[in-house]
Design a protein around this motif. Sequence first.
Motif, PDB file in Angstrom:
ATOM      1  N   SER A 229       0.853  -1.178   0.007  1.00  0.00           N
ATOM      2  CA  SER A 229      -0.052  -0.033  -0.055  1.00  0.00           C
ATOM      3  C   SER A 229       0.830   1.349   0.039  1.00  0.00           C
ATOM      4  CB  SER A 229      -1.160  -0.060   1.141  1.00  0.00           C
ATOM      5  OG  SER A 229      -0.122   0.330   2.275  1.00  0.00           O
ATOM      6  N   ASP A 230       0.153   2.441   0.038  1.00  0.00           N
ATOM      7  CA  ASP A 230       1.127   3.563   0.052  1.00  0.00           C
ATOM      8  C   ASP A 230       1.217   3.786   1.592  1.00  0.00           C
ATOM      9  OD1 ASP A 230      -1.390   4.462   1.257  1.00  0.00           O
ATOM     10  OD2 ASP A 230      -1.950   5.524  -0.352  1.00  0.00           O
ATOM     11  N   SER A 231       1.689   5.000   2.182  1.00  0.00           N
ATOM     12  CA  SER A 231       2.413   5.198   3.559  1.00  0.00           C
ATOM     13  C   SER A 231       1.002   5.486   4.569  1.00  0.00           C
ATOM     14  CB  SER A 231       3.300   6.203   3.584  1.00  0.00           C
ATOM     15  OG  SER A 231       2.757   7.585   3.112  1.00  0.00           O
ATOM     16  N   ALA A 232      -0.200   5.279   4.174  1.00  0.00           N
ATOM     17  CA  ALA A 232      -1.195   5.606   4.836  1.00  0.00           C
ATOM     18  C   ALA A 232      -1.429   4.694   6.189  1.00  0.00           C
ATOM     19  CB  ALA A 232      -2.812   5.500   4.286  1.00  0.00           C
ATOM     20  N   LEU A 233      -1.559   5.388   7.330  1.00  0.00           N
ATOM     21  CA  LEU A 233      -1.202   4.559   8.494  1.00  0.00           C
ATOM     22  C   LEU A 233      -2.538   3.609   8.658  1.00  0.00           C
ATOM     23  CD1 LEU A 233      -0.559   7.412  11.094  1.00  0.00           C
ATOM     24  CD2 LEU A 233       0.997   5.886  10.253  1.00  0.00           C
ATOM     25  N   ALA A 239      -2.799  -4.153   8.771  1.00  0.00           N
ATOM     26  CA  ALA A 239      -2.142  -5.473   8.593  1.00  0.00           C
ATOM     27  C   ALA A 239      -1.601  -5.917  10.003  1.00  0.00           C
ATOM     28  CB  ALA A 239      -0.964  -5.053   7.664  1.00  0.00           C
ATOM     29  N   ARG A 240      -1.364  -5.038  10.804  1.00  0.00           N
ATOM     30  CA  ARG A 240      -0.932  -5.614  12.096  1.00  0.00           C
ATOM     31  C   ARG A 240      -2.010  -6.643  12.849  1.00  0.00           C
ATOM     32  NH1 ARG A 240       0.102  -1.023  14.465  1.00  0.00           N
ATOM     33  NH2 ARG A 240       2.243  -0.900  13.797  1.00  0.00           N
ATOM     34  N   GLN A 241      -3.241  -5.802  12.777  1.00  0.00           N
ATOM     35  CA  GLN A 241      -4.511  -6.461  13.312  1.00  0.00           C
ATOM     36  C   GLN A 241      -4.688  -7.776  12.766  1.00  0.00           C
ATOM     37  OE1 GLN A 241      -7.705  -3.692  13.650  1.00  0.00           O
ATOM     38  NE2 GLN A 241      -6.739  -2.296  14.671  1.00  0.00           N
ATOM     39  N   ALA A 242      -4.739  -7.910  11.424  1.00  0.00           N
ATOM     40  CA  ALA A 242      -4.992  -8.833  10.646  1.00  0.00           C
ATOM     41  C   ALA A 242      -3.919 -10.021  10.370  1.00  0.00           C
ATOM     42  CB  ALA A 242      -5.556  -8.410   9.100  1.00  0.00           C
ATOM     43  N   GLY A 243      -2.703  -9.664  10.940  1.00  0.00           N
ATOM     44  CA  GLY A 243      -1.586 -10.809  10.981  1.00  0.00           C
ATOM     45  C   GLY A 243      -1.096 -10.961   9.622  1.00  0.00           C
ATOM     46  N   ILE A 244      -1.161  -9.981   8.722  1.00  0.00           N
ATOM     47  CA  ILE A 244      -0.433 -10.422   7.218  1.00  0.00           C
ATOM     48  C   ILE A 244       0.767  -9.469   7.219  1.00  0.00           C
ATOM     49  CG2 ILE A 244      -2.625 -11.125   6.506  1.00  0.00           C
ATOM     50  CD1 ILE A 244      -3.022  -8.064   5.085  1.00  0.00           C
ATOM     51  N   MET A 245       1.450  -9.768   6.431  1.00  0.00           N
ATOM     52  CA  MET A 245       2.743  -9.045   5.936  1.00  0.00           C
ATOM     53  C   MET A 245       2.542  -7.910   5.185  1.00  0.00           C
ATOM     54  SD  MET A 245       5.710 -12.120   4.876  1.00  0.00           S
ATOM     55  CE  MET A 245       4.500 -12.629   3.646  1.00  0.00           C
ATOM     56  N   HIS A 246       3.009  -6.947   5.445  1.00  0.00           N
ATOM     57  CA  HIS A 246       2.879  -5.437   4.814  1.00  0.00           C
ATOM     58  C   HIS A 246       4.067  -4.725   4.202  1.00  0.00           C
ATOM     59  CE1 HIS A 246       1.624  -1.048   5.279  1.00  0.00           C
ATOM     60  NE2 HIS A 246       0.808  -1.507   4.002  1.00  0.00           N
ATOM     61  N   GLU A 247       4.100  -4.361   3.172  1.00  0.00           N
ATOM     62  CA  GLU A 247       5.156  -3.303   2.698  1.00  0.00           C
ATOM     63  C   GLU A 247       4.324  -2.087   2.406  1.00  0.00           C
ATOM     64  OE1 GLU A 247       8.296  -3.601   3.028  1.00  0.00           O
ATOM     65  OE2 GLU A 247       8.850  -5.457   3.427  1.00  0.00           O
TER      66      GLU A 247
END
Length: 317
Positions: A229-233, A239-247
């Motif tokens: 995704s872009d840099s939106a918080l 991603a942290r709540q869903a437990g998936i990898m995020h860049e």
Amino acid sequence: MRGLTFDELFAMLTAAQLSAVDLARLRKWIAGIAHPDECIALIEQAARGRPCPRCACPRAHRCGQASGLQRFRCLGCGRSYNALTGTPLARLRKKEHWLAYLQCVLESRTVREAARAVGVHRTTSFRWRHRFVPGAMRDRPSILTAIVEADETYRLESQKGSRNMTRKPRKRGGVATKRGINKEHDCLLVARDRTGQTLDFHTGRGQVTVAQLEKCLKPVLPADVLLISDSALSYRHFARQAGIMHEMVNVKAGVRARGAIHLQNVNAWHSRFKSWLVRFRGVASRYLINYSGWQRLLDARRLTTPAHLLCAAAQLG
């Protein structure tokens, strides 16, 4: 003046020297000819074996015909139904024009152009557009895999066609009263994986929130996916709540790509969608998801004929 028989017409065509342009026109005209029974047959075929749309009982017996369609009587609830009951196409008339109209949908014609081509009133053309397209656009992937790009695009909210506007009308579309993305903008969230599978969501007005991402993306993203995704918080928190990898790609800082980490696929889809939307000269906010679904169908190139669109639209929701 006596009309020509088919044999006479066929003999004249056989004897004529047709150019490539003439042949193309002839093929297009023949492709647009649809007998009412052809449309009925496609609908009945798509609904074959379907249970009762009210109680889901699989047992029914024939109960006459209406509007060219076989009716059935459910042995569970006793209600009668046909192949279109419970679908977006229920109670629509002039079935002999449906296939020709769906060809106009594939060609992205405007309401008035489609009405002239098919021979129906423009209000009928508008009604059909917002029955056929929502029905067919349910043909969408259930899950996205591997690397998934997600990004939003925003459009100034529109109350086009509304008889009870909640604000003063703008002149020729107008501009927002405030700078930046705010509650005057509709948010269209698009998620697209590297195989071209695409999902679109109209999340409402203003910036996308964590709760909206949870509702839209969590059901379609497996645990082993990489979300870009872009840099939106909001994406980071989701991603942290869903437990998936995020860049993330910090587009505001001028970073467009870091190797395979980029948003070029989803941004290209946004660009195609906005360019395609221009021909309609403004889209009401309440219909925005219909148009994005329409473009998604055309972009996917899965439903490429009027018959394919009709069968997809005639499915139960």
